[in-house]
Design a protein around this motif. Structure first.
Motif, PDB file in Angstrom:
ATOM      1  N   THR A  87       0.838  -1.191   0.000  1.00  0.00           N
ATOM      2  CA  THR A  87       0.000   0.000   0.000  1.00  0.00           C
ATOM      3  C   THR A  87       0.878   1.247   0.000  1.00  0.00           C
ATOM      4  OG1 THR A  87      -0.149   0.312   2.413  1.00  0.00           O
ATOM      5  CG2 THR A  87      -1.661  -1.290   1.400  1.00  0.00           C
ATOM      6  N   SER A  88       0.251   2.386  -0.104  1.00  0.00           N
ATOM      7  CA  SER A  88       1.003   3.643  -0.109  1.00  0.00           C
ATOM      8  C   SER A  88       1.083   4.271   1.275  1.00  0.00           C
ATOM      9  CB  SER A  88       0.347   4.630  -1.085  1.00  0.00           C
ATOM     10  OG  SER A  88      -1.010   4.854  -0.729  1.00  0.00           O
ATOM     11  N   ARG A  89       0.717   3.516   2.318  1.00  0.00           N
ATOM     12  CA  ARG A  89       0.745   4.066   3.676  1.00  0.00           C
ATOM     13  C   ARG A  89       2.183   4.310   4.137  1.00  0.00           C
ATOM     14  NH1 ARG A  89      -3.010  -0.377   6.588  1.00  0.00           N
ATOM     15  NH2 ARG A  89      -1.518  -1.714   5.465  1.00  0.00           N
ATOM     16  N   PRO A  90       2.384   5.290   5.038  1.00  0.00           N
ATOM     17  CA  PRO A  90       3.735   5.580   5.542  1.00  0.00           C
ATOM     18  C   PRO A  90       4.365   4.364   6.215  1.00  0.00           C
ATOM     19  CG  PRO A  90       2.217   7.332   6.144  1.00  0.00           C
ATOM     20  CD  PRO A  90       1.376   6.215   5.591  1.00  0.00           C
ATOM     21  N   ARG A  91       5.687   4.223   6.036  1.00  0.00           N
ATOM     22  CA  ARG A  91       6.436   3.088   6.571  1.00  0.00           C
ATOM     23  C   ARG A  91       7.400   3.549   7.657  1.00  0.00           C
ATOM     24  NH1 ARG A  91       5.603  -0.734   2.492  1.00  0.00           N
ATOM     25  NH2 ARG A  91       4.372   0.326   0.896  1.00  0.00           N
ATOM     26  N   PRO A  92       7.695   2.663   8.595  1.00  0.00           N
ATOM     27  CA  PRO A  92       8.571   3.053   9.704  1.00  0.00           C
ATOM     28  C   PRO A  92       9.953   3.535   9.280  1.00  0.00           C
ATOM     29  CG  PRO A  92       7.411   1.036  10.240  1.00  0.00           C
ATOM     30  CD  PRO A  92       7.109   1.334   8.802  1.00  0.00           C
ATOM     31  N   ASP A  93      10.473   3.059   8.129  1.00  0.00           N
ATOM     32  CA  ASP A  93      11.797   3.525   7.698  1.00  0.00           C
ATOM     33  C   ASP A  93      11.721   4.773   6.832  1.00  0.00           C
ATOM     34  OD1 ASP A  93      10.828   2.436   5.349  1.00  0.00           O
ATOM     35  OD2 ASP A  93      12.295   0.810   5.249  1.00  0.00           O
ATOM     36  N   ALA A 116       3.881  -7.913  -3.513  1.00  0.00           N
ATOM     37  CA  ALA A 116       3.262  -6.725  -2.928  1.00  0.00           C
ATOM     38  C   ALA A 116       1.852  -7.067  -2.476  1.00  0.00           C
ATOM     39  CB  ALA A 116       3.232  -5.588  -3.937  1.00  0.00           C
ATOM     40  N   ASP A 117       1.613  -7.010  -1.175  1.00  0.00           N
ATOM     41  CA  ASP A 117       0.277  -7.225  -0.620  1.00  0.00           C
ATOM     42  C   ASP A 117      -0.489  -5.910  -0.691  1.00  0.00           C
ATOM     43  OD1 ASP A 117       1.018  -9.800  -0.036  1.00  0.00           O
ATOM     44  OD2 ASP A 117       1.237  -9.484   2.121  1.00  0.00           O
ATOM     45  N   ILE A 118      -1.502  -5.861  -1.543  1.00  0.00           N
ATOM     46  CA  ILE A 118      -2.203  -4.604  -1.794  1.00  0.00           C
ATOM     47  C   ILE A 118      -3.665  -4.715  -1.354  1.00  0.00           C
ATOM     48  CG2 ILE A 118      -0.669  -3.917  -3.640  1.00  0.00           C
ATOM     49  CD1 ILE A 118      -4.126  -5.277  -4.465  1.00  0.00           C
ATOM     50  N   SER A 119      -4.358  -3.568  -1.355  1.00  0.00           N
ATOM     51  CA  SER A 119      -5.760  -3.575  -0.948  1.00  0.00           C
ATOM     52  C   SER A 119      -6.693  -3.040  -2.035  1.00  0.00           C
ATOM     53  CB  SER A 119      -5.959  -2.748   0.330  1.00  0.00           C
ATOM     54  OG  SER A 119      -5.712  -1.371   0.111  1.00  0.00           O
ATOM     55  N   GLY A 156      -9.756  -5.288   2.429  1.00  0.00           N
ATOM     56  CA  GLY A 156     -10.604  -5.508   3.589  1.00  0.00           C
ATOM     57  C   GLY A 156      -9.936  -5.184   4.900  1.00  0.00           C
ATOM     58  N   TYR A 157      -8.632  -4.913   4.856  1.00  0.00           N
ATOM     59  CA  TYR A 157      -7.873  -4.694   6.085  1.00  0.00           C
ATOM     60  C   TYR A 157      -7.216  -3.320   6.142  1.00  0.00           C
ATOM     61  CZ  TYR A 157      -8.639  -9.672   6.441  1.00  0.00           C
ATOM     62  OH  TYR A 157      -9.238 -10.916   6.500  1.00  0.00           O
ATOM     63  N   THR A 158      -7.587  -2.436   5.237  1.00  0.00           N
ATOM     64  CA  THR A 158      -7.128  -1.054   5.299  1.00  0.00           C
ATOM     65  C   THR A 158      -8.349  -0.164   5.503  1.00  0.00           C
ATOM     66  OG1 THR A 158      -7.315  -0.751   2.895  1.00  0.00           O
ATOM     67  CG2 THR A 158      -5.194  -1.542   3.750  1.00  0.00           C
ATOM     68  N   ARG A 159      -8.116   1.073   5.916  1.00  0.00           N
ATOM     69  CA  ARG A 159      -9.228   1.988   6.164  1.00  0.00           C
ATOM     70  C   ARG A 159     -10.092   2.161   4.925  1.00  0.00           C
ATOM     71  NH1 ARG A 159      -6.626   7.000   9.709  1.00  0.00           N
ATOM     72  NH2 ARG A 159      -5.715   5.709  11.381  1.00  0.00           N
ATOM     73  N   THR A 209     -15.280  -3.744   2.560  1.00  0.00           N
ATOM     74  CA  THR A 209     -15.351  -4.606   1.382  1.00  0.00           C
ATOM     75  C   THR A 209     -15.708  -6.036   1.768  1.00  0.00           C
ATOM     76  OG1 THR A 209     -13.648  -3.283   0.287  1.00  0.00           O
ATOM     77  CG2 THR A 209     -14.082  -5.483  -0.621  1.00  0.00           C
ATOM     78  N   GLU A 210     -16.639  -6.609   1.040  1.00  0.00           N
ATOM     79  CA  GLU A 210     -16.995  -8.011   1.265  1.00  0.00           C
ATOM     80  C   GLU A 210     -15.931  -8.912   0.657  1.00  0.00           C
ATOM     81  OE1 GLU A 210     -20.642 -11.158   0.298  1.00  0.00           O
ATOM     82  OE2 GLU A 210     -20.878  -9.012  -0.104  1.00  0.00           O
ATOM     83  N   LEU A 211     -15.494  -9.893   1.434  1.00  0.00           N
ATOM     84  CA  LEU A 211     -14.442 -10.799   1.000  1.00  0.00           C
ATOM     85  C   LEU A 211     -14.992 -12.192   0.716  1.00  0.00           C
ATOM     86  CD1 LEU A 211     -11.627  -9.792   3.524  1.00  0.00           C
ATOM     87  CD2 LEU A 211     -12.011  -8.922   1.206  1.00  0.00           C
ATOM     88  N   PRO A 212     -14.336 -12.921  -0.201  1.00  0.00           N
ATOM     89  CA  PRO A 212     -13.178 -12.508  -0.989  1.00  0.00           C
ATOM     90  C   PRO A 212     -13.576 -11.575  -2.127  1.00  0.00           C
ATOM     91  CG  PRO A 212     -13.858 -14.700  -1.653  1.00  0.00           C
ATOM     92  CD  PRO A 212     -14.726 -14.318  -0.490  1.00  0.00           C
ATOM     93  N   ASN A 213     -12.702 -10.641  -2.431  1.00  0.00           N
ATOM     94  CA  ASN A 213     -12.967  -9.684  -3.503  1.00  0.00           C
ATOM     95  C   ASN A 213     -12.422 -10.252  -4.812  1.00  0.00           C
ATOM     96  OD1 ASN A 213     -13.327  -7.533  -5.199  1.00  0.00           O
ATOM     97  ND2 ASN A 213     -12.457  -6.004  -3.809  1.00  0.00           N
ATOM     98  N   LEU A 214     -13.174 -11.155  -5.404  1.00  0.00           N
ATOM     99  CA  LEU A 214     -12.728 -11.808  -6.628  1.00  0.00           C
ATOM    100  C   LEU A 214     -12.801 -10.886  -7.836  1.00  0.00           C
ATOM    101  CD1 LEU A 214     -14.208 -15.381  -6.101  1.00  0.00           C
ATOM    102  CD2 LEU A 214     -11.970 -14.472  -5.447  1.00  0.00           C
ATOM    103  N   ASP A 215     -13.635  -9.853  -7.762  1.00  0.00           N
ATOM    104  CA  ASP A 215     -13.652  -8.856  -8.831  1.00  0.00           C
ATOM    105  C   ASP A 215     -12.301  -8.154  -8.924  1.00  0.00           C
ATOM    106  OD1 ASP A 215     -16.254  -9.448  -9.502  1.00  0.00           O
ATOM    107  OD2 ASP A 215     -17.117  -7.820  -8.327  1.00  0.00           O
ATOM    108  N   LEU A 216     -11.709  -7.859  -7.762  1.00  0.00           N
ATOM    109  CA  LEU A 216     -10.390  -7.228  -7.738  1.00  0.00           C
ATOM    110  C   LEU A 216      -9.349  -8.155  -8.359  1.00  0.00           C
ATOM    111  CD1 LEU A 216      -8.453  -4.978  -6.897  1.00  0.00           C
ATOM    112  CD2 LEU A 216      -8.352  -6.034  -4.618  1.00  0.00           C
ATOM    113  N   VAL A 217      -9.424  -9.428  -8.029  1.00  0.00           N
ATOM    114  CA  VAL A 217      -8.503 -10.405  -8.618  1.00  0.00           C
ATOM    115  C   VAL A 217      -8.605 -10.378 -10.141  1.00  0.00           C
ATOM    116  CG1 VAL A 217      -7.970 -12.866  -8.853  1.00  0.00           C
ATOM    117  CG2 VAL A 217      -8.533 -11.921  -6.601  1.00  0.00           C
ATOM    118  N   GLY A 218      -9.834 -10.424 -10.647  1.00  0.00           N
ATOM    119  CA  GLY A 218     -10.045 -10.444 -12.084  1.00  0.00           C
ATOM    120  C   GLY A 218      -9.571  -9.181 -12.774  1.00  0.00           C
ATOM    121  N   ARG A 219      -9.858  -8.024 -12.182  1.00  0.00           N
ATOM    122  CA  ARG A 219      -9.431  -6.751 -12.788  1.00  0.00           C
ATOM    123  C   ARG A 219      -7.919  -6.660 -12.856  1.00  0.00           C
ATOM    124  NH1 ARG A 219     -11.492  -1.714  -9.893  1.00  0.00           N
ATOM    125  NH2 ARG A 219     -10.725  -0.690 -11.792  1.00  0.00           N
TER     126      ARG A 219
END
Length: 226
Positions: free
Chosen positions: A100-106, A126-129, A151-154, A159-169
């Motif tokens: 994700t594009s969230r700030p990282r500790p480093d 890359a684990d994305i949302s 489903g695990y970011t703000r 989002t209803e899981l699993p988000n198979l539409d996201l997989v397909g896109r």
């Protein structure tokens, strides 16, 4: 990147946090062995001790990560470059990081994280949302893009899981392998993810977390008895 490092099929996520009954490398090795015996083609593992043990004893490709919480940051899946290098040195074939594009500790942006890891010879998942995050991660050099954090970011928590539409896109848009992970609780959902273009499917809780599996049953029984 050799997309055939892990073929088309099921990767089992063998993870247990410190407060869970199965925490410990000996338990996770046994879980990974059971997964291999049942046809799993790879293992996703958390922590350098588990990664080393599973890689040594099981012989399947390992997607490795380390979960570390840092005060003031939401990113916790392999949150820094150094953490990713630790996972790589432990023997992981692929290192999963927060994509994700969230700030990282480093303090490094994702583009720089991916650049440094690629220069070090690390295969990166890359684990994305979101769809946009997946496109960016691939453009910046990720070898795999996985829907793990949907489903695990703000932005995606409703989002209803699993988000198979996201997989397909993502599968339609990207040339790198797209991995379906997150909320896959039924075999039919795994098959549908592959049908929509996933390179492979990662399943964790529905296979390897007996406390969660038990709760599904006890909750249903309580509801029935109410």
């Amino acid at each position: 990147m050799n997309s055939k490092l892990i073929g088309r099929g099921l990767v089992v996520s063998c993870q247990a946090l410190e407060h869970e009954p199965l925490h410990g490398s000996h338990h996770m090795v046994a879980m990974a062995r059971a997964a291999r015996q049942s046809g799993a083609i790879g293992i996703r593992a958390n922590g350098t001790a588990d990664i080393r043990a599973i890689k040594t004893e099981i012989g399947l490709p390992v997607i490795g990560l380390v979960k570390r919480e840092t005060a003031g940051f939401e990113v916790y899946i392999t949150p820094t470059v150094e953490a990713a290098l630790e996972v790589h040195r432990a023997g992981a074939d692929i290192v999963a990081i927060d994509g994700t594009s969230r700030p990282r500790p480093d303090g490094l942006p994702l583009a720089d994280v991916l650049k440094r890891l690629k220069q070090a010879g690390v295969r990166v998942m890359a684990d994305i949302s979101t769809y946009e995050e997946g496109l960016r991660a691939a453009d910046w050099g990720a070898d795999y893009v996985s829907t793990t954090l949907c489903g695990y970011t703000r932005e995606t928590q409703e989002t209803e899981l699993p988000n198979l539409d996201l997989v397909g896109r993502l599968a339609d848009a990207l040339t790198v392998p797209v991995v379906a992970e997150g909320g896959i609780y039924e075999p039919s959902q795994a098959v549908e993810a592959l049908r929509r273009g996933a390179a492979f499917v990662v399943v964790g809780s529905a296979i390897t977390r007996p406390q969660w599996i038990t709760e599904r049953y006890t909750s249903a029984i309580r509801t029935y008895g109410a």
